[in-house]
Design a protein around this motif. Structure first.
Motif, PDB file in Angstrom:
ATOM      1  N   LEU A 166       0.853  -1.193   0.000  1.00 37.34           N
ATOM      2  CA  LEU A 166       0.000   0.000   0.000  1.00 37.34           C
ATOM      3  C   LEU A 166       0.886   1.240   0.000  1.00 37.34           C
ATOM      4  N   CYS A 167       0.684   2.105  -0.991  1.00 34.17           N
ATOM      5  CA  CYS A 167       1.429   3.360  -1.114  1.00 34.17           C
ATOM      6  C   CYS A 167       0.416   4.512  -1.106  1.00 34.17           C
ATOM      7  N   VAL A 168       0.649   5.526  -0.271  1.00 38.00           N
ATOM      8  CA  VAL A 168      -0.271   6.664  -0.181  1.00 38.00           C
ATOM      9  C   VAL A 168       0.528   7.954  -0.139  1.00 38.00           C
ATOM     10  N   THR A 169      -0.177   9.080  -0.324  1.00 32.92           N
ATOM     11  CA  THR A 169       0.437  10.399  -0.138  1.00 32.92           C
ATOM     12  C   THR A 169       0.049  10.934   1.235  1.00 32.92           C
ATOM     13  N   ASP A 170       0.653  12.071   1.607  1.00 29.97           N
ATOM     14  CA  ASP A 170       0.398  12.593   2.955  1.00 29.97           C
ATOM     15  C   ASP A 170      -1.010  13.140   3.131  1.00 29.97           C
ATOM     16  N   GLY A 171      -1.770  13.286   2.040  1.00 27.47           N
ATOM     17  CA  GLY A 171      -3.166  13.663   2.190  1.00 27.47           C
ATOM     18  C   GLY A 171      -3.964  12.615   2.936  1.00 27.47           C
ATOM     19  N   VAL A 172      -3.479  11.370   2.927  1.00 29.51           N
ATOM     20  CA  VAL A 172      -4.126  10.275   3.658  1.00 29.51           C
ATOM     21  C   VAL A 172      -3.661  10.263   5.102  1.00 29.51           C
ATOM     22  N   THR A 173      -2.360  10.256   5.314  1.00 29.23           N
ATOM     23  CA  THR A 173      -1.844  10.124   6.680  1.00 29.23           C
ATOM     24  C   THR A 173      -2.060  11.380   7.513  1.00 29.23           C
ATOM     25  N   GLU A 174      -2.153  12.555   6.873  1.00 27.28           N
ATOM     26  CA  GLU A 174      -2.305  13.802   7.612  1.00 27.28           C
ATOM     27  C   GLU A 174      -3.766  14.275   7.671  1.00 27.28           C
ATOM     28  N   ARG A 175      -4.688  13.383   7.443  1.00 28.05           N
ATOM     29  CA  ARG A 175      -6.111  13.706   7.581  1.00 28.05           C
ATOM     30  C   ARG A 175      -6.400  14.048   9.037  1.00 28.05           C
ATOM     31  N   ARG A 176      -7.058  15.224   9.275  1.00 30.41           N
ATOM     32  CA  ARG A 176      -7.225  15.727  10.635  1.00 30.41           C
ATOM     33  C   ARG A 176      -8.696  15.952  10.982  1.00 30.41           C
ATOM     34  N   GLU A 177      -8.946  15.818  12.277  1.00 26.23           N
ATOM     35  CA  GLU A 177     -10.232  16.179  12.874  1.00 26.23           C
ATOM     36  C   GLU A 177      -9.917  16.881  14.186  1.00 26.23           C
ATOM     37  N   GLY A 178      -9.898  18.217  14.160  1.00 24.88           N
ATOM     38  CA  GLY A 178      -9.461  18.972  15.325  1.00 24.88           C
ATOM     39  C   GLY A 178      -7.979  18.749  15.567  1.00 24.88           C
ATOM     40  N   THR A 179      -7.635  18.265  16.767  1.00 24.41           N
ATOM     41  CA  THR A 179      -6.230  17.983  17.092  1.00 24.41           C
ATOM     42  C   THR A 179      -5.850  16.546  16.757  1.00 24.41           C
ATOM     43  N   ARG A 180      -6.799  15.725  16.354  1.00 24.50           N
ATOM     44  CA  ARG A 180      -6.519  14.336  16.003  1.00 24.50           C
ATOM     45  C   ARG A 180      -6.010  14.242  14.572  1.00 24.50           C
ATOM     46  N   MET A 181      -5.094  13.271  14.331  1.00 22.71           N
ATOM     47  CA  MET A 181      -4.587  13.027  12.986  1.00 22.71           C
ATOM     48  C   MET A 181      -4.525  11.517  12.757  1.00 22.71           C
ATOM     49  N   LEU A 182      -4.868  11.091  11.545  1.00 29.36           N
ATOM     50  CA  LEU A 182      -4.861   9.657  11.246  1.00 29.36           C
ATOM     51  C   LEU A 182      -3.466   9.075  11.418  1.00 29.36           C
ATOM     52  N   GLY A 183      -2.455   9.676  10.765  1.00 23.55           N
ATOM     53  CA  GLY A 183      -1.070   9.288  10.950  1.00 23.55           C
ATOM     54  C   GLY A 183      -0.727   7.915  10.367  1.00 23.55           C
ATOM     55  N   ASP A 184       0.585   7.569  10.463  1.00 24.44           N
ATOM     56  CA  ASP A 184       1.053   6.279   9.952  1.00 24.44           C
ATOM     57  C   ASP A 184       0.475   5.116  10.748  1.00 24.44           C
ATOM     58  N   ASP A 185       0.376   5.310  12.071  1.00 20.41           N
ATOM     59  CA  ASP A 185      -0.163   4.229  12.894  1.00 20.41           C
ATOM     60  C   ASP A 185      -1.636   3.980  12.590  1.00 20.41           C
ATOM     61  N   GLY A 186      -2.393   5.057  12.400  1.00 19.52           N
ATOM     62  CA  GLY A 186      -3.803   4.886  12.071  1.00 19.52           C
ATOM     63  C   GLY A 186      -3.990   4.190  10.737  1.00 19.52           C
ATOM     64  N   LEU A 187      -3.127   4.519   9.751  1.00 17.56           N
ATOM     65  CA  LEU A 187      -3.212   3.865   8.442  1.00 17.56           C
ATOM     66  C   LEU A 187      -2.868   2.381   8.568  1.00 17.56           C
ATOM     67  N   ALA A 188      -1.845   2.072   9.373  1.00 16.81           N
ATOM     68  CA  ALA A 188      -1.469   0.667   9.561  1.00 16.81           C
ATOM     69  C   ALA A 188      -2.603  -0.112  10.217  1.00 16.81           C
ATOM     70  N   GLU A 189      -3.296   0.534  11.154  1.00 19.27           N
ATOM     71  CA  GLU A 189      -4.411  -0.134  11.822  1.00 19.27           C
ATOM     72  C   GLU A 189      -5.545  -0.440  10.848  1.00 19.27           C
ATOM     73  N   VAL A 190      -5.822   0.514   9.943  1.00 23.09           N
ATOM     74  CA  VAL A 190      -6.849   0.272   8.919  1.00 23.09           C
ATOM     75  C   VAL A 190      -6.418  -0.874   8.006  1.00 23.09           C
ATOM     76  N   LEU A 191      -5.112  -0.924   7.657  1.00 22.84           N
ATOM     77  CA  LEU A 191      -4.628  -1.940   6.718  1.00 22.84           C
ATOM     78  C   LEU A 191      -4.716  -3.342   7.307  1.00 22.84           C
ATOM     79  N   THR A 192      -4.580  -3.444   8.610  1.00 26.12           N
ATOM     80  CA  THR A 192      -4.658  -4.779   9.226  1.00 26.12           C
ATOM     81  C   THR A 192      -6.034  -5.417   9.045  1.00 26.12           C
ATOM     82  N   THR A 193      -7.055  -4.607   8.801  1.00 25.80           N
ATOM     83  CA  THR A 193      -8.417  -5.139   8.614  1.00 25.80           C
ATOM     84  C   THR A 193      -8.678  -5.571   7.182  1.00 25.80           C
ATOM     85  N   CYS A 194      -7.655  -5.459   6.317  1.00 24.17           N
ATOM     86  CA  CYS A 194      -7.859  -5.718   4.887  1.00 24.17           C
ATOM     87  C   CYS A 194      -7.325  -7.085   4.456  1.00 24.17           C
TER      88      CYS A 194
END
Length: 851
Positions: free
Chosen positions: A781-809
């Protein structure tokens, strides 16, 4: 205290009551008079209205003017009369008694007690009652004794003076419910107007009534339907589209459940005598000081209509009656005194001629002698002398000018069906009447003009806001038509011109009756389109007369010194455009033309932009043997198809494929220019046989050569080599880009490369490539920072959040993996994404049993 003289008593049984209170202000006296007049007329007590109004006026004057207190007026109805009570809060005032040497009650020259003296003179009975807080003065007026069944009566007149009517008189009766919709429609209405009852019941009366309409103001019909009783002239649009002049009498009633409705009786306007109430001359106050008669009121009657159309219609009716004519008409002059505009007629097909214009100066087929009184003994001997009366059967006519301070403001005329009817004596009488009303007519005209201009300004402001709110060409065309119909015209057609060599094309058609739109469009398609003309202003389009009928005008749509279209407005055959409406339409056409041209330019620029942006995107992903490839790309910004993020998958040589995913600093067209450079350079350098590090080093040099236009770039580049055993060998270089993630079939997620310096910052780079083998079931899986830097207030998806989503795939195809990642990014925040996003998923499918 009751009056000294009491006639035989009648039993007073109250059948209705009405009450109102009035503040201690001078205008309250007039309001009280109007209240009593309207109440008694609504009860059908027209014979005693005038006496009751005189008494009420005097008593309310005593309360609000002399005593300075509120006045409370109560009207009580009985079968044989009415009782009116006026109460004030000044009980200490005494009843003016007779002093030695005085007549009873009061002297006419004294203010004190005059109201009671009037009660004694006009009322059947009257009295004064005192309480601790109020004083009540009441009077009762009985209805005059008449033969049983008589309501009102007129004198005996010769048969030749009786009003004309058809041999079969038809009175259309319709009922309008509380929602202003027709609820009943009788047989005579079907015959007069051509509509079957089932076609009309349930439709608003306003759709049928041709009420005088002014932009920015109400039509007036809604207000008329709210009154308890209304009587006057208007038009009903028949089934054939013609407007039929009618005289109407409205009465507002209620049923047993209390639901109000309006009963409307309508006859042809020339049969108005069937419904028209006789004009009652108010009883003068014989005890008050006589005042000189106002010549204007003598001719028009009192009270005079407070609107221009009502005043003009009253004028022509009085002029016709004064000279015992068959018809009368009144025309108003334009500001430059070059033309006369038909504004009111009686005894003529008024709606057919309304707002028609004729020149002022005499000449062939012109309205002659408009500035001087004129008498025509026989119009058959001078055809064309009065175009307004052509084909009407009128033979003799007298016309006189309306002038104010020497300036021509209009023309008043009367006509008869027999020749030689009028002489100079009648012309002098008519001129005398015209002089009496000229100033009032001009004042009312100026007031109407001011209201029209204010309404026009409001209309144009609203139109400008609506037109400025869209850059869509089709929506602009629809707005142009919807703003003109029905405010300015009955129907509208918009022609557009693509270029100077093209003919006008019929782009949009609208009619106030939606059922006629298709038919109108078909009729217009049979007529050659109008010729584009650069001159501003409305011009008639005579070619539509046979196909469409009625009056049609064309206004050019001029924008940036070019005719880009034509706005066509039409009215039925019996109506004409007034000049103020044409001027308003011209202003609208200028604004609409600019909005339409802006929409055209925007569409062209958008098409060019999209074409250029598509050229920056890869033509398509190749099919790689033994691999699943899925790409999802989202550019930030409205209308952008390409941004700073980019991707590419392309063949290098047999058995070798290149893939890349990168992110240029920034978004929008500037970043897209660098993405185009990067994508094309990668393909060219890779096919030259260079390895990954060499390709990126040369791309770095090319970016730096751009100078001030250069932007730094993060890039993941790799070469893919499918293997005979079903695995895939990858050589990857990650230059400052988010690390690619590898998903194993057991759900383990690990980075597939190490981070290295980004491009476009320093000249000398020392890059290296890493080799990765993807086994069956593995996903890269290859992404740009528009995916990893997705924000909601002070929260950010980040590399760890992306890895967590990928584990469900685990076990998903490449397409399903990319879709799940995108869905997780979108759901992470409520706001739309503000950065470009690219997702590239590569998967080695697992071997199925039997393969």
């Amino acid at each position: 205290m009751a009056s000294d003289v009491q006639p035989h008593r009648r039993r007073f049984v109250i059948t209705a009551r009405a009450a109102a209170s009035f503040d201690p202000l001078g205008r309250s006296v007039a309001a009280a008079r109007a209240f009593v007049r309207d109440t008694l007329q609504g009860w059908g007590f027209a014979d005693i209205v005038d006496d009751a109004v005189v008494l009420t006026s005097e008593l309310v004057t005593n309360a609000v003017v002399h005593a300075g207190t509120r006045a409370e007026v109560l009207c009580l109805r009985a079968e044989d009369g009415v009782r009116v009570e006026v109460a004030d809060r000044y009980p200490e005032r005494e009843l003016p008694l007779r002093h030695p040497g005085e007549r009873p009650y009061a002297d006419p020259d004294r203010e004190s007690g005059r109201g009671l003296m009037l009660c004694a003179a006009l009322a059947t009975r009257w009295g004064v009652e005192y309480t601790a807080t109020h004083k009540h003065v009441w009077f009762r007026i009985d209805l005059p004794d008449r033969p049983v069944g008589t309501r009102s009566a007129g004198p005996v007149v010769p048969d030749q003076l009786l009003p004309l009517a058809d041999s079969r008189v038809r009175v259309a009766v319709l009922q309008v419910d509380a929602g202003d919709c027709v609820s009943a429609w009788n047989e005579d209405a079907e015959h007069v107007f051509g509509y079957a009852a089932e076609k009309v019941v349930g439709r608003p009366l306003a759709e049928l009534a041709a009420w005088p309409q002014t932009p920015g103001t109400g039509t007036g019909i809604a207000e008329a339907l709210r009154l308890s009783r209304w009587e006057g002239s208007y038009g009903i649009r028949g089934a054939d589209g013609r407007v039929i002049p009618v005289y109407a009498s409205h009465l507002r009633v209620r049923d047993a459940h209390g639901e109000p409705s309006i009963v409307c009786l309508l006859v042809h306007d020339d049969e108005r005598a069937l419904l028209q109430s006789p004009v009652r001359v108010p009883v003068s106050d014989q005890l008050s000081e006589p005042r000189p008669a106002d010549p204007f009121e003598v001719f028009i009657g009192s009270p005079a209509p407070d609107d221009l159309d009502g005043l003009l219609q009253r004028t022509v009716e009085r002029a016709r009656d004064m000279l015992e004519a068959d018809a009368a008409f009144l025309l108003l002059a334009t500001d430059d005194e070059t033309e006369l505009e038909v504004r009111a007629t009686t005894g003529l097909p008024s709606t057919r001629q309304r707002f028609a214009r004729v020149p002022v100066e005499a000449g062939t087929n012109r309205y002659g002698s408009a500035r001087m009184p004129a008498v025509h003994d026989d119009l058959a001997a001078v055809p064309g002398a009065v175009p307004l009366l052509e084909s009407t059967g009128m033979r003799s006519v007298v016309t006189v000018p309306l002038k104010v301070e020497g300036r021509l403001t209009g023309s008043l005329g009367v006509a008869a069906e027999v020749p030689g009817r009028y002489s100079n004596e009648e012309a002098l009488r008519l001129q005398f009447a015209a002089d009496r009303i000229a100033l009032a007519v001009e004042s009312a005209r100026l007031g109407e003009l001011e209201r029209l201009r204010r309404g026009s300004l409001s209309f144009l402001v609203e139109a400008s806001d609506l037109l400025a709110g869209t850059l869509d060409r089709d929506q602009t065309l629809a707005l142009m038509a919807q703003m003109t119909v029905p405010t300015l015209a009955t129907w509208c057609a918009v022609y557009t011109i693509a270029d100077q060599s093209s003919d006008p094309f019929l782009s949009y058609v609208l009619h106030e009756d939606e059922e006629r739109i298709d038919g109108l469009k078909e009729l217009l398609s049979r007529v050659s389109p109008p010729e584009p003309v650069r001159e501003a202003g409305a011009r008639p389009w005579h070619e539509t007369a046979l196909a469409v009928g009625g009056e049609t005008v064309i206004l050019p749509l001029l924008a940036r010194n070019r005719v880009i279209g034509l706005l066509t407005l039409g009215k039925p055959s019996e109506e004409h455009f007034r000049q103020e409406i044409l001027e308003l339409a011209e202003d609208l056409s200028r604004r609409a033309a600019l909005a339409l041209d802006n929409a055209r330019l925007y569409s062209e620029r958008t098409a060019i932009s999209r074409s250029l942006q598509r050229s920056l995107l890869p033509p398509g992903s190749p099919a790689i043997p033994g691999m699943e490839v899925e790409v999802i790309y989202r550019a930030a910004g409205e209308g952008n198809e390409v941004g700073g993020d980019f991707y590419d998958v392309f063949p290098i040589r047999d058995g070798a494929y290149g893939f890349a995913i990168g992110d240029v600093c920034g978004t929008g067209p500037e970043a897209a220019a660098v993405t185009g450079l990067a994508r094309h350079a990668l393909r060219l350098l890779a096919r030259e046989g260079l390895g990954g590090p060499a390709v990126l080093e040369r791309l770095n040099a090319a970016i730096l050569d751009e100078g001030a236009r250069s932007r730094f770039l993060t890039l993941l580049y790799g070469e893919l080599h499918p293997q005979p055993d079903g695995s895939a060998l990858m050589k990857v270089v990650c230059a400052g880009h988010p690390l690619p993630l590898r998903l194993r079939p057991n759900g383990e997620v690990v980075p597939a490369a190490d981070p290295q310096p980004l491009l476009g910052v320093i000249e000398d780079l020392d890059l290296y490539e890493q080799t990765v083998t993807l086994d069956a079931g593995d996903v890269l899986l290859c992404v740009t920072d528009g995916v990893t830097e997705r924000r909601e207030g002070t929260r950010m998806l980040g590399d760890d959040g992306l890895a967590e989503v990928l584990t469900t795939c685990t076990g998903l195809t490449a397409g399903a993996v990319a879709a799940r990642v995108l869905r997780a990014v979108e759901r992470f925040a409520a706001e739309p994404a503000s950065d470009d996003m690219a997702i590239l998923a590569l998967r080695v499918p697992q071997q199925r049993e039997g393969d």
